[in-house]
Design a protein around this motif. Structure first.
Motif, mmCIF file in Angstrom:
data_model
loop_
_atom_site.group_PDB
_atom_site.id
_atom_site.type_symbol
_atom_site.label_atom_id
_atom_site.label_comp_id
_atom_site.label_asym_id
_atom_site.label_seq_id
_atom_site.Cartn_x
_atom_site.Cartn_y
_atom_site.Cartn_z
ATOM 1 N N PRO A 52 0.809 -1.222 -0.030
ATOM 2 C CA PRO A 52 0.201 -0.157 -0.077
ATOM 3 C C PRO A 52 0.988 1.249 -0.131
ATOM 4 O O PRO A 52 1.873 1.121 0.687
ATOM 5 N N ASN A 53 0.492 2.154 -0.767
ATOM 6 C CA ASN A 53 1.095 3.450 -0.709
ATOM 7 C C ASN A 53 2.557 3.387 -1.037
ATOM 8 O O ASN A 53 3.323 4.137 -0.681
ATOM 9 N N ASN A 54 2.682 2.501 -2.179
ATOM 10 C CA ASN A 54 4.280 2.274 -2.556
ATOM 11 C C ASN A 54 5.058 2.077 -1.506
ATOM 12 O O ASN A 54 6.511 2.184 -1.542
ATOM 13 N N GLY A 55 4.664 1.261 -0.395
ATOM 14 C CA GLY A 55 5.557 0.936 0.587
ATOM 15 C C GLY A 55 5.857 2.139 1.730
ATOM 16 O O GLY A 55 6.775 1.904 2.574
ATOM 17 N N VAL A 56 5.036 3.430 1.570
ATOM 18 C CA VAL A 56 5.492 4.472 2.646
ATOM 19 C C VAL A 56 4.177 4.627 3.472
ATOM 20 O O VAL A 56 3.257 4.674 3.054
ATOM 21 N N THR A 57 4.495 4.334 4.619
ATOM 22 C CA THR A 57 3.546 4.414 5.577
ATOM 23 C C THR A 57 3.607 5.699 6.540
ATOM 24 O O THR A 57 4.714 5.892 7.174
ATOM 25 N N ARG A 58 2.542 6.507 6.776
ATOM 26 C CA ARG A 58 2.715 7.807 7.418
ATOM 27 C C ARG A 58 1.698 7.807 8.605
ATOM 28 O O ARG A 58 0.395 7.333 8.183
ATOM 29 N N GLY A 59 2.134 7.887 9.926
ATOM 30 C CA GLY A 59 1.361 7.938 11.036
ATOM 31 C C GLY A 59 1.247 6.583 11.724
ATOM 32 O O GLY A 59 1.202 5.461 10.907
ATOM 33 N N LYS A 60 0.995 6.666 12.943
ATOM 34 C CA LYS A 60 0.517 5.487 13.493
ATOM 35 C C LYS A 60 -0.612 4.646 13.286
ATOM 36 O O LYS A 60 -0.572 3.495 13.371
ATOM 37 N N ALA A 61 -1.869 5.334 13.088
ATOM 38 C CA ALA A 61 -2.935 4.498 12.726
ATOM 39 C C ALA A 61 -2.545 3.903 11.337
ATOM 40 O O ALA A 61 -3.042 2.677 11.332
ATOM 41 N N MET A 62 -2.009 4.350 10.361
ATOM 42 C CA MET A 62 -1.656 3.654 9.247
ATOM 43 C C MET A 62 -0.763 2.489 9.374
ATOM 44 O O MET A 62 -0.658 1.453 8.848
ATOM 45 N N ALA A 63 0.387 2.732 10.345
ATOM 46 C CA ALA A 63 1.292 1.589 10.606
ATOM 47 C C ALA A 63 0.477 0.175 11.201
ATOM 48 O O ALA A 63 0.725 -0.838 10.997
ATOM 49 N N ALA A 64 -0.579 0.583 12.110
ATOM 50 C CA ALA A 64 -1.534 -0.404 12.642
ATOM 51 C C ALA A 64 -2.120 -1.265 11.314
ATOM 52 O O ALA A 64 -2.196 -2.479 11.334
ATOM 53 N N THR A 65 -2.456 -0.574 10.222
ATOM 54 C CA THR A 65 -2.804 -1.213 9.090
ATOM 55 C C THR A 65 -1.739 -1.927 8.051
ATOM 56 O O THR A 65 -1.858 -3.184 7.915
ATOM 57 N N ASN A 66 -0.984 -0.851 7.650
ATOM 58 C CA ASN A 66 0.156 -1.192 6.604
ATOM 59 C C ASN A 66 1.201 -2.057 7.264
ATOM 60 O O ASN A 66 1.681 -2.638 6.378
ATOM 61 N N CYS A 67 1.666 -2.073 8.540
ATOM 62 C CA CYS A 67 2.632 -2.772 8.953
ATOM 63 C C CYS A 67 2.471 -3.977 9.780
ATOM 64 O O CYS A 67 2.705 -5.026 9.110
ATOM 65 N N ILE A 68 1.789 -3.785 10.953
ATOM 66 C CA ILE A 68 1.529 -5.021 11.774
ATOM 67 C C ILE A 68 0.424 -5.707 11.061
ATOM 68 O O ILE A 68 0.258 -6.910 11.392
#
Length: 144
Positions: A52-68
Protein backbone atom coordinates in the motif's frame (compact mmCIF):
# COMPACT_ATOMS: atom_id res chain seq x y z
CA UNK A 1 7.32 26.66 25.99
CA UNK A 2 9.74 24.59 23.94
CA UNK A 3 10.12 20.91 24.79
CA UNK A 4 13.60 19.46 24.76
CA UNK A 5 14.14 16.11 23.14
CA UNK A 6 16.06 13.60 25.20
CA UNK A 7 18.54 11.35 23.45
CA UNK A 8 18.69 7.75 24.58
CA UNK A 9 21.99 6.05 25.31
CA UNK A 10 23.08 3.69 22.52
CA UNK A 11 22.29 0.67 24.71
CA UNK A 12 18.85 2.01 25.67
CA UNK A 13 18.11 2.76 22.00
CA UNK A 14 19.06 -0.78 20.98
CA UNK A 15 16.87 -2.20 23.74
CA UNK A 16 13.90 -0.12 22.60
CA UNK A 17 14.31 -1.22 18.96
CA UNK A 18 14.84 -4.85 19.98
CA UNK A 19 11.63 -4.73 22.05
CA UNK A 20 9.77 -3.10 19.15
CA UNK A 21 10.90 -5.68 16.56
CA UNK A 22 10.23 -8.51 18.99
CA UNK A 23 6.68 -7.21 19.46
CA UNK A 24 6.16 -7.28 15.69
CA UNK A 25 7.61 -10.79 15.44
CA UNK A 26 5.29 -12.00 18.21
CA UNK A 27 2.39 -10.13 16.61
CA UNK A 28 1.92 -8.10 19.81
CA UNK A 29 0.05 -5.16 18.28
CA UNK A 30 -0.35 -3.17 21.51
CA UNK A 31 3.34 -3.19 22.40
CA UNK A 32 4.39 -2.63 18.78
CA UNK A 33 2.17 0.44 18.43
CA UNK A 34 3.04 1.80 21.90
CA UNK A 35 6.65 2.27 20.77
CA UNK A 36 5.70 4.26 17.64
CA UNK A 37 5.52 8.04 17.42
CA UNK A 38 2.13 9.36 16.28
CA UNK A 39 3.75 10.72 13.08
CA UNK A 40 6.01 7.78 12.27
CA UNK A 41 7.14 7.36 8.65
CA UNK A 42 8.05 3.83 7.53
CA UNK A 43 9.53 3.26 4.08
CA UNK A 44 9.96 -0.24 2.66
CA UNK A 45 12.53 -0.08 -0.13
CA UNK A 46 12.82 -2.31 -3.23
CA UNK A 47 9.47 -4.11 -2.93
CA UNK A 48 7.43 -1.08 -1.93
CA UNK A 49 5.50 -0.97 -5.19
CA UNK A 50 3.75 -4.20 -4.14
CA UNK A 51 2.63 -2.63 -0.87
CA UNK A 52 0.00 0.00 0.00
CA UNK A 53 1.13 3.58 -0.79
CA UNK A 54 4.22 2.27 -2.62
CA UNK A 55 5.63 1.02 0.65
CA UNK A 56 5.47 4.34 2.53
CA UNK A 57 3.38 4.41 5.70
CA UNK A 58 2.72 7.71 7.46
CA UNK A 59 1.28 7.89 10.96
CA UNK A 60 0.66 5.43 13.74
CA UNK A 61 -2.89 4.60 12.61
CA UNK A 62 -1.65 3.63 9.14
CA UNK A 63 1.19 1.60 10.71
CA UNK A 64 -1.46 -0.43 12.50
CA UNK A 65 -2.95 -1.31 9.11
CA UNK A 66 0.02 -1.30 6.72
CA UNK A 67 2.70 -2.71 9.02
CA UNK A 68 1.50 -5.01 11.78
CA UNK A 69 -1.86 -5.67 10.11
CA UNK A 70 -0.23 -6.53 6.79
CA UNK A 71 2.38 -8.64 8.59
CA UNK A 72 -0.48 -10.71 10.05
CA UNK A 73 -2.01 -11.12 6.60
CA UNK A 74 1.22 -11.94 4.75
CA UNK A 75 2.80 -14.41 7.20
CA UNK A 76 1.84 -17.43 9.25
CA UNK A 77 2.74 -15.59 12.46
CA UNK A 78 2.62 -18.75 14.57
CA UNK A 79 5.40 -20.28 12.44
CA UNK A 80 7.47 -17.17 11.68
CA UNK A 81 10.21 -15.55 13.72
CA UNK A 82 12.46 -12.48 13.66
CA UNK A 83 16.11 -13.18 14.41
CA UNK A 84 18.36 -10.21 15.12
CA UNK A 85 21.96 -10.67 13.98
CA UNK A 86 23.47 -7.22 14.58
CA UNK A 87 22.60 -3.80 15.98
CA UNK A 88 24.54 -0.54 16.15
CA UNK A 89 23.39 2.75 17.63
CA UNK A 90 24.39 6.31 18.43
CA UNK A 91 21.28 6.86 20.58
CA UNK A 92 19.12 8.60 17.95
CA UNK A 93 19.59 6.01 15.24
CA UNK A 94 19.67 2.22 15.40
CA UNK A 95 20.75 0.11 12.45
CA UNK A 96 19.47 -3.42 12.81
CA UNK A 97 20.26 -6.50 10.73
CA UNK A 98 17.87 -9.39 11.07
CA UNK A 99 16.21 -12.16 9.16
CA UNK A 100 12.67 -13.44 9.07
CA UNK A 101 12.34 -17.19 9.00
CA UNK A 102 9.09 -19.08 8.65
CA UNK A 103 6.14 -19.26 6.30
CA UNK A 104 3.89 -16.96 4.35
CA UNK A 105 0.15 -17.07 4.99
CA UNK A 106 -0.13 -19.12 1.77
CA UNK A 107 2.20 -21.75 3.26
CA UNK A 108 5.30 -20.93 1.18
CA UNK A 109 8.66 -21.13 2.94
CA UNK A 110 10.08 -17.72 3.90
CA UNK A 111 13.62 -19.00 4.32
CA UNK A 112 15.82 -16.64 6.34
CA UNK A 113 15.05 -13.52 4.29
CA UNK A 114 17.58 -10.90 5.35
CA UNK A 115 16.72 -7.31 6.23
CA UNK A 116 18.46 -4.13 7.31
CA UNK A 117 16.44 -1.36 8.92
CA UNK A 118 17.55 2.11 9.86
CA UNK A 119 15.39 3.25 12.77
CA UNK A 120 15.26 6.88 13.94
CA UNK A 121 14.18 7.57 17.52
CA UNK A 122 12.98 10.63 19.37
CA UNK A 123 11.83 10.82 22.98
CA UNK A 124 11.74 7.04 23.33
CA UNK A 125 9.58 6.43 20.24
CA UNK A 126 10.25 5.20 16.71
CA UNK A 127 9.83 8.17 14.35
CA UNK A 128 11.20 6.85 11.07
CA UNK A 129 12.09 3.47 9.55
CA UNK A 130 13.86 2.78 6.27
CA UNK A 131 13.73 -0.95 5.60
CA UNK A 132 15.82 -2.84 3.03
CA UNK A 133 15.53 -6.55 2.33
CA UNK A 134 16.61 -9.39 0.11
CA UNK A 135 13.94 -8.41 -2.40
CA UNK A 136 14.44 -11.44 -4.64
CA UNK A 137 13.82 -13.93 -1.83
CA UNK A 138 10.84 -11.95 -0.53
CA UNK A 139 9.34 -11.66 -4.01
CA UNK A 140 9.74 -15.38 -4.70
CA UNK A 141 8.28 -16.41 -1.33
CA UNK A 142 5.19 -14.29 -1.89
CA UNK A 143 4.89 -15.26 -5.58
CA UNK A 144 5.03 -11.63 -6.69
Amino acid sequence: MQTISTKLSPDAAKTLVRDWWTALGKYDEDKFLALLDENVVWEVKFVGHWLPNNGVTRGKAMAATNCIGLYGEMYDVARTSFNITNMVSDGDTVVIEFFIDGYTSAGARYDKVEYVSIVQLKDGKVTQVREYMDALKAKEAHSL
